[in-house]
Design an enzyme around this catalytic site. Sequence first.
Site, PDB file in Angstrom:
ATOM      1  N   GLU A  46     -10.236   8.877   3.989  1.00  0.00           N
ATOM      2  CA  GLU A  46      -9.375   7.700   3.779  1.00  0.00           C
ATOM      3  C   GLU A  46      -8.194   8.104   2.883  1.00  0.00           C
ATOM      4  O   GLU A  46      -8.373   8.900   1.952  1.00  0.00           O
ATOM      5  CB  GLU A  46     -10.207   6.623   3.057  1.00  0.00           C
ATOM      6  CG  GLU A  46      -9.440   5.406   2.591  1.00  0.00           C
ATOM      7  CD  GLU A  46     -10.269   4.494   1.667  1.00  0.00           C
ATOM      8  OE1 GLU A  46     -11.101   4.995   0.875  1.00  0.00           O
ATOM      9  OE2 GLU A  46     -10.084   3.267   1.749  1.00  0.00           O
ATOM     10  N   ASN A 106      -4.288  -0.334   5.010  1.00  0.00           N
ATOM     11  CA  ASN A 106      -5.046   0.902   4.799  1.00  0.00           C
ATOM     12  C   ASN A 106      -5.527   1.329   6.182  1.00  0.00           C
ATOM     13  O   ASN A 106      -6.405   0.699   6.767  1.00  0.00           O
ATOM     14  CB  ASN A 106      -6.215   0.609   3.845  1.00  0.00           C
ATOM     15  CG  ASN A 106      -6.959   1.865   3.436  1.00  0.00           C
ATOM     16  OD1 ASN A 106      -6.866   2.889   4.093  1.00  0.00           O
ATOM     17  ND2 ASN A 106      -7.718   1.767   2.361  1.00  0.00           N
ATOM     18  N   LYS A 123      -8.057  -1.096   7.951  1.00  0.00           N
ATOM     19  CA  LYS A 123      -9.280  -1.454   7.209  1.00  0.00           C
ATOM     20  C   LYS A 123      -9.452  -2.959   7.093  1.00  0.00           C
ATOM     21  O   LYS A 123      -8.556  -3.668   6.592  1.00  0.00           O
ATOM     22  CB  LYS A 123      -9.213  -0.814   5.818  1.00  0.00           C
ATOM     23  CG  LYS A 123     -10.470  -0.949   4.969  1.00  0.00           C
ATOM     24  CD  LYS A 123     -10.279  -0.126   3.692  1.00  0.00           C
ATOM     25  CE  LYS A 123     -11.485  -0.111   2.790  1.00  0.00           C
ATOM     26  NZ  LYS A 123     -11.257   0.772   1.622  1.00  0.00           N
ATOM     27  N   GLU A 142      -7.193  -2.632  -4.122  1.00  0.00           N
ATOM     28  CA  GLU A 142      -6.897  -2.647  -2.675  1.00  0.00           C
ATOM     29  C   GLU A 142      -6.448  -4.025  -2.206  1.00  0.00           C
ATOM     30  O   GLU A 142      -5.590  -4.147  -1.330  1.00  0.00           O
ATOM     31  CB  GLU A 142      -8.103  -2.180  -1.869  1.00  0.00           C
ATOM     32  CG  GLU A 142      -8.355  -0.700  -1.992  1.00  0.00           C
ATOM     33  CD  GLU A 142      -9.306  -0.188  -0.931  1.00  0.00           C
ATOM     34  OE1 GLU A 142      -9.026  -0.342   0.265  1.00  0.00           O
ATOM     35  OE2 GLU A 142     -10.352   0.370  -1.318  1.00  0.00           O
ATOM     36  N   CYS A 168     -14.106   3.567   4.708  1.00  0.00           N
ATOM     37  CA  CYS A 168     -14.771   3.444   3.412  1.00  0.00           C
ATOM     38  C   CYS A 168     -15.670   2.214   3.287  1.00  0.00           C
ATOM     39  O   CYS A 168     -16.762   2.188   3.827  1.00  0.00           O
ATOM     40  CB  CYS A 168     -13.743   3.505   2.285  1.00  0.00           C
ATOM     41  SG  CYS A 168     -14.552   3.822   0.687  1.00  0.00           S
ATOM     42  N   ASN A 193     -13.152   6.942  -0.247  1.00  0.00           N
ATOM     43  CA  ASN A 193     -12.861   7.282  -1.648  1.00  0.00           C
ATOM     44  C   ASN A 193     -13.774   6.372  -2.459  1.00  0.00           C
ATOM     45  O   ASN A 193     -13.444   5.200  -2.675  1.00  0.00           O
ATOM     46  CB  ASN A 193     -11.424   6.937  -2.037  1.00  0.00           C
ATOM     47  CG  ASN A 193     -10.374   7.872  -1.479  1.00  0.00           C
ATOM     48  OD1 ASN A 193      -9.835   8.728  -2.168  1.00  0.00           O
ATOM     49  ND2 ASN A 193     -10.044   7.688  -0.210  1.00  0.00           N
TER      50      ASN A 193
HETATM   51  N1  CDV Z   1     -12.202   2.845  -1.061  1.00  0.00           N
HETATM   52  C1  CDV Z   1     -13.253   2.008  -1.003  1.00  0.00           C
HETATM   53  O1  CDV Z   1     -13.350   1.189  -0.102  1.00  0.00           O
HETATM   54  N2  CDV Z   1     -14.172   2.137  -2.001  1.00  0.00           N
HETATM   55  C2  CDV Z   1     -15.326   1.284  -2.080  1.00  0.00           C
HETATM   56  C3  CDV Z   1     -15.770   1.104  -3.507  1.00  0.00           C
HETATM   57  C4  CDV Z   1     -14.821   0.278  -4.271  1.00  0.00           C
HETATM   58  C5  CDV Z   1     -17.145   0.451  -3.582  1.00  0.00           C
HETATM   59  C6  CDV Z   1     -16.490   1.855  -1.281  1.00  0.00           C
HETATM   60  O2  CDV Z   1     -17.084   1.088  -0.520  1.00  0.00           O
HETATM   61  O3  CDV Z   1     -16.833   3.008  -1.435  1.00  0.00           O
END
Ligand code: CDV
Length: 308
Positions: A46, A106, A123, A142, A168, A193
């Site tokens: 990501e 994103n 996203k 975000e 993510c 991330n």
């Molecule tokens: N970049 C993300 O989406 N990170 C989230 C954190 C904030 C929990 C994740 O689901 O890994």
Amino acid sequence: MRVIRTAAAQLGPIQKAEDRDSVVARMIALMDEAKRQDADFVVYPELALTTFFPRWYHADRAEADPWFEAAMPNAATAPLFARAREHRMAMSFGYAELTPEGRHFNTSILVDRDGRIVGKYRKVHLPGHEEYDDARSHQHLEKRYFEPGDLGFPVWRMLGGILGMCICNDRRWPETYRVMGLQGVEMVVLGFNTPSVNAQRGAEGLGQRLFHHRLSVQAGAYQNATWVVAVAKAGDEDGHHLTGGTLIVDPNGSVAAELEGEADGVIVHPCDLDETRFGKETIFDFARHRRVEHYGRITGQTGVVLPE
Ligand code: CDV
């Protein structure tokens, strides 16, 4: 057998000061290594081109625009696309997208072996918060910098199979996989991330974070009889630590390959899409076993409604 030799290409930390040209050079080095291992397809994290900038607060949101890409490919990523064409390597990576209309997403893309962008995903499940929150150990903005994705969870025919993407936090939501599962997805690719500490619960550290990560990805793979390729940006970015945990999960829910450590690195696995058949034709044969008459709440309500 329908094998995609798939490379999960983890990036170690990207510091705030590191420019895109340097990151793209690292991505090309990973692609070259994937090629040496005879991969057909390389998956990156990501927001692969920059540091995880949503941790930084800008009172004026427009000040975050330099983290965004107004076109793809662009001058910085052109060498990556060129090397992918040269290697005839399909790829997927995430970046912050600024549209011509001024919208912010994103985003991740699927690029075929000819270097053409064939799929785009934005996203859907944005974590975090919109305003500065000093109760948290670190910011995760975000919801400040991105709109929720507006493209749903499409899948694409590519590399002889049916591929989908998520990003993510999406991996923690069963709906993500099921919507793609209902389109016959055979491989879901995603980058992440994930801060190593829960900003609202300091005791929830690396071990627990990696447990939840694996639990979510393995469940999504098993319950939809699909491969899942999950790729981290890992390590210490300007004092903020991100987990590793780059892995490839088979359609049975088992970890087929996992990368050790938090540096730039590649794992390659021969993912046979025909291995999805057994689950899709037996216990997760949706046409035979799903009972949609009982699932209305899934799309009919967002939050919890308690009983009287
Ligand atoms: N970049 C993300 O989406 N990170 C989230 C954190 C904030 C929990 C994740 O689901 O890994």
